[in-house]
Design an enzyme around this catalytic site. Structure first.
Site, mmCIF file in Angstrom:
data_model
loop_
_atom_site.group_PDB
_atom_site.id
_atom_site.type_symbol
_atom_site.label_atom_id
_atom_site.label_comp_id
_atom_site.label_asym_id
_atom_site.label_seq_id
_atom_site.Cartn_x
_atom_site.Cartn_y
_atom_site.Cartn_z
ATOM 1 N N GLU A 262 0.817 -1.197 0.000
ATOM 2 C CA GLU A 262 0.000 0.000 0.000
ATOM 3 C C GLU A 262 0.865 1.267 0.000
ATOM 4 O O GLU A 262 0.625 2.189 -0.757
ATOM 5 C CB GLU A 262 -0.871 -0.049 1.269
ATOM 6 C CG GLU A 262 -1.975 0.953 1.331
ATOM 7 C CD GLU A 262 -3.079 0.642 0.340
ATOM 8 O OE1 GLU A 262 -3.042 -0.448 -0.271
ATOM 9 O OE2 GLU A 262 -3.947 1.500 0.179
ATOM 10 N N ASP A 263 1.877 1.263 0.863
ATOM 11 C CA ASP A 263 2.588 2.525 1.142
ATOM 12 C C ASP A 263 4.021 2.578 0.650
ATOM 13 O O ASP A 263 4.687 3.588 0.829
ATOM 14 C CB ASP A 263 2.618 2.776 2.671
ATOM 15 C CG ASP A 263 1.223 2.816 3.261
ATOM 16 O OD1 ASP A 263 0.287 3.165 2.511
ATOM 17 O OD2 ASP A 263 1.060 2.500 4.446
#
Ligand code: MN
Length: 726
Positions: free
Chosen positions: A102-103
């Site tokens: 996600e990051d």
């Protein structure tokens, strides 16, 4: 006085005993995690986990949490929670890596390469759930949203990581802005806590509820908290006395057991005060104790011990050992009258039952991990279901219970978002068209395409949980029978059928009226109106309500126009020989069909045959299938194309070709240059020298077809070409 529901178990196990609002004082390190893991995992597995940690730490390098601490502390804390539940190595790795896709730039492919498909798909699953946006403005949606989350999860461990993730985020909620804090707290109460409950994970559920309640209603939380403190101190002495008495009695009867007093669930006190409109006193004054013993047998003996000490209240005994709750919860519950007339609820269960009552589904990984750690998650989940089934085997409704659990974990439904963010559930296998009909019949009837997650797709596309779907309509579009091939839901199918029936009715009336008038002209030389009274009595004889019903019957071939006219005007000498042809334009729709055996196209000499219930079927004049009916002049009539036919017509061309490589490609290319589509190819015969192939092609008319045939003849490999009859 309400009995304490079985969900409100105490949090006296070591697992979630941290006091409210506290955060870890000393930093929890990877070495601390490894020390926890050493108690139940092999060194080899711990090495993999350490590797996952290094990758995650490097990926999150430089990122920090709202609180200012290094980001890696968050995934590590999530892994710690998973380790407290003694989850398997794959789950721990997924927890450590849960935010990297996600990051950070780490891709799924990288995860597959380094940690294998299972870990990668767990991380992928957690990331997907993070994308779901819950909009709690519509409260009824919470249930659908929860189902949607479960539906998107092929592996229950994804949910467990997600719950552990949420738990840590709730524990560290303080550093967020108030608005965001409230949103997350509400989502936690409406979505995550109920999921934890459904999976039997009461320790999670209780803490999520407490933290959510505290963040969402800080004032009410403080008030109830203070109230509980006050009354607890007041009753400590009484409770202590009951505990000692029970403990002594168990000892006399040589029963080994652990007695626990229960922590009050502030959120559920709040809920009861709100829902049942009760005062704090009315809800709170329940004393409750739990006795945990070694096995089932001892449970019942301990119950006997308590009942000899204090009188049970009739009707308040519940045997959840014989009949477990649907999330697998087992325990004996009895309410007895204690010293001074106080009601005391006693829960009795074994250690195993206690662990399942606290950890639910998570408890099962621990028990299974000894035998086969590499079992695919699906099989493990099935084992879990089976183990629940075994718990249940002594009771009558085992199947029903199993179905309940299964439906929740592997629902036969998909959950989708409308453009407004509402959730819609459809049966698995439903298509974009089903979605359109589910929103509104008008939307379905004019659906030309759908946008799935913003990409334009065909209405026949099968939908998957979590997608957002938008319907594209076109007023010129109407349902046709081919839609039934990809409409899966009852609603869509019946709407399409309804539309087609209506259309058929209108068309049949139209066709019938034309046939009727033509029959009069053929008989009388010109059209004359039938006398009203004759028509009325005829309708009565035929048992039709009105003229349209009669026309419809004629249009559908159930009545023959010629015999209707005979009945109306009396049988006369007929003029069938000079009968004017019936004019068609080819786009009449459902009551005018083109025979599949000879596939006529505009310009062909054609003949119409009234077919019972189907309307008129148009054949080519030379079609062998119709030759035997040519004498039946009531059913068969000359038909003529009108000059303005439009659209394309499917027809068959049969080719005999030499077997040479590339023949098919040459033919297909030639057809394409002639603006014709191939709709179907049938290979009928093949020997060493040649093949016989039938193409279904689309043409506008006979001229178009003739031109195509000419061009195909010029291909050297084509030996013979004709229009077949079948
Ligand atoms: Mn996270």
């Amino acid at each position: 006085m309400s009995a304490v529901t079985p969900d409100q178990n105490p949090s006296s196990t070591s697992l979630f005993s941290r006091p409210a609002g506290s955060t870890t004082n000393e930093r929890f390190l990877i070495s601390d995690l490894c020390r926890m893991l050493e108690t139940y995992l092999e060194p080899e597995k711990i090495k993999h986990i350490t590797q996952a940690y290094l990758v995650s730490e490097a990926a999150h390098e430089g990122q920090s949490r709202q609180s200012g601490e290094a980001y890696i502390n968050h995934p590590l804390a999530v892994a710690r929670t998973m380790a407290e539940m003694r989850m398997d190595a794959e789950s721990i790795m997924a927890a450590i890596l849960h935010d990297v896709m996600e990051d950070t730039p780490v891709s799924r492919e990288q995860l597959v390469e380094e940690f294998g498909e299972v870990v990668a798909s767990l991380v992928d699953g957690v990331s997907k759930l993070s994308h779901l946006k819950f909009d709690s403005k519509v409260e009824a949606q919470a249930a659908s949203f929860r189902k949607m989350m479960l539906a998107m999860t092929n592996d229950v461990r994804v949910i467990l990581v997600k719950l552990a993730d949420r738990l840590h985020n709730m524990r560290t909620l303080g550093s967020l802005a108030p608005e965001k804090r409230r949103r997350i707290a509400r989502e936690t109460l409406e979505v995550y806590a109920p999921i934890a409950q459904r999976l039997g994970m009461n320790n999670f559920r209780r803490e999520l509820e407490r933290l959510g309640f505290q963040a969402l209603h800080p004032m009410r939380y403080r008030a109830i908290h203070a109230g509980v403190e006050r009354s607890t101190s007041r009753y400590t002495e009484l409770l202590g006395k009951i505990e000692v008495n029970i403990s002594n009695r168990l000892e006399e009867m040589k029963i080994q057991g652990r007695i626990q007093s229960r922590e009050k669930n502030l959120f559920s006190i709040h809920q009861k005060m709100r829902d049942k409109k009760l005062s704090f006193q009315e809800i709170h004054d329940v004393f409750a104790l739990r006795i945990v013993v070694d096995d089932i047998d001892t449970c019942y003996r301990a119950l006997g011990a308590c009942h000899t000490l204090y009188k049970p209240i009739p009707g308040r005994f519940k045997d959840y050992i014989a009949i477990p709750k649907s999330n697998g919860y087992q325990s004996l519950h009895s309410v007895v009258i204690g010293p001074g007339g106080a009601e005391v609820e006693i829960q009795i269960r074994s250690h195993d039952m206690d662990r399942i009552a606290e950890e639910g589904i998570a408890a099962h990984w621990y028990y299974k991990s000894e035998e086969d750690q590499e079992t695919p998650a699906q099989r493990r989940t099935n084992e879990w279901l089976k183990s629940l089934l075994e718990l249940q085997q002594n009771t009558g409704n085992a199947l029903e219970f199993f179905e309940n659990v299964k439906i929740d974990l592997f629902p036969d439904e998909v959950y989708l978002f409308t453009p407004k963010g509402e959730i819609m559930s459809l049966p698995r296998g439903a298509t974009g068209l089903d979605f359109a009909y589910a929103v509104h019949t008008d939307l379905g009837n004019s659906c030309v395409a759908v946008k799935i997650d913003k990409y334009l797709s065909s209405p026949s596309t099968i939908l998957e949980s979590g997608q957002s779907v938008e319907v594209i309509t076109d007023k010129k579009i109407h349902p046709n029978p081919s839609w039934l091939n990809f409409a899966a839901t009852a609603r869509a199918r019946s709407s399409i059928r309804h539309y087609l029936n209506q259309l058929e009715k209108d068309e049949a009336i139209n066709l019938g009226k034309r046939l009727y008038k033509k029959a009069i002209r053929a008989q009388a030389g010109k059209y004359v109106e039938a006398p009203k009274d004759r028509m009325q009595s005829l309708l009565k004889t035929y048992q039709y309500s009105d003229k349209n019903a009669l026309y419809r019957a004629i249009g559908l071939g159930k009545k023959l126009a010629v015999s209707v006219v005979d009945d109306l005007f009396g049988k006369k000498k007929k003029y069938i020989e000079t009968q004017e042809p019936f004019v068609i334009k080819g786009s009449e729709g459902v009551v005018l069909l083109f025979a599949k055996c000879c596939s006529p196209v505009p310009g062909d000499a054609v003949i119409g045959m009234m077919s019972k219930g189907r309307g008129m079927v148009v054949h080519r004049q030379e079609c062998p299938n119709i030759s035997q009916y040519l004498d039946n002049q009531e059913r068969v009539m000359p038909v003529e194309w009108n000059n303005e036919t439009t659209g394309t017509f499917a027809t068959a061309i049969r080719l005999q070709t030499r077997n040479k490589p590339g023949v098919m490609a040459t033919i297909a290319a030639e057809l394409a240059t002639q603006d014709s589509n191939i709709e179907n190819i049938i290979f009928e015969d093949r020997d060493s020298m040649s093949s016989q192939i039938t193409f279904m092609v689309s043409v506008t008319d006979r001229q178009h077809l003739a031109q195509i045939i000419r061009r195909l003849r010029n291909i050297p490999e084509v030996i013979r070409i004709n229009r077949p009859y079948t």
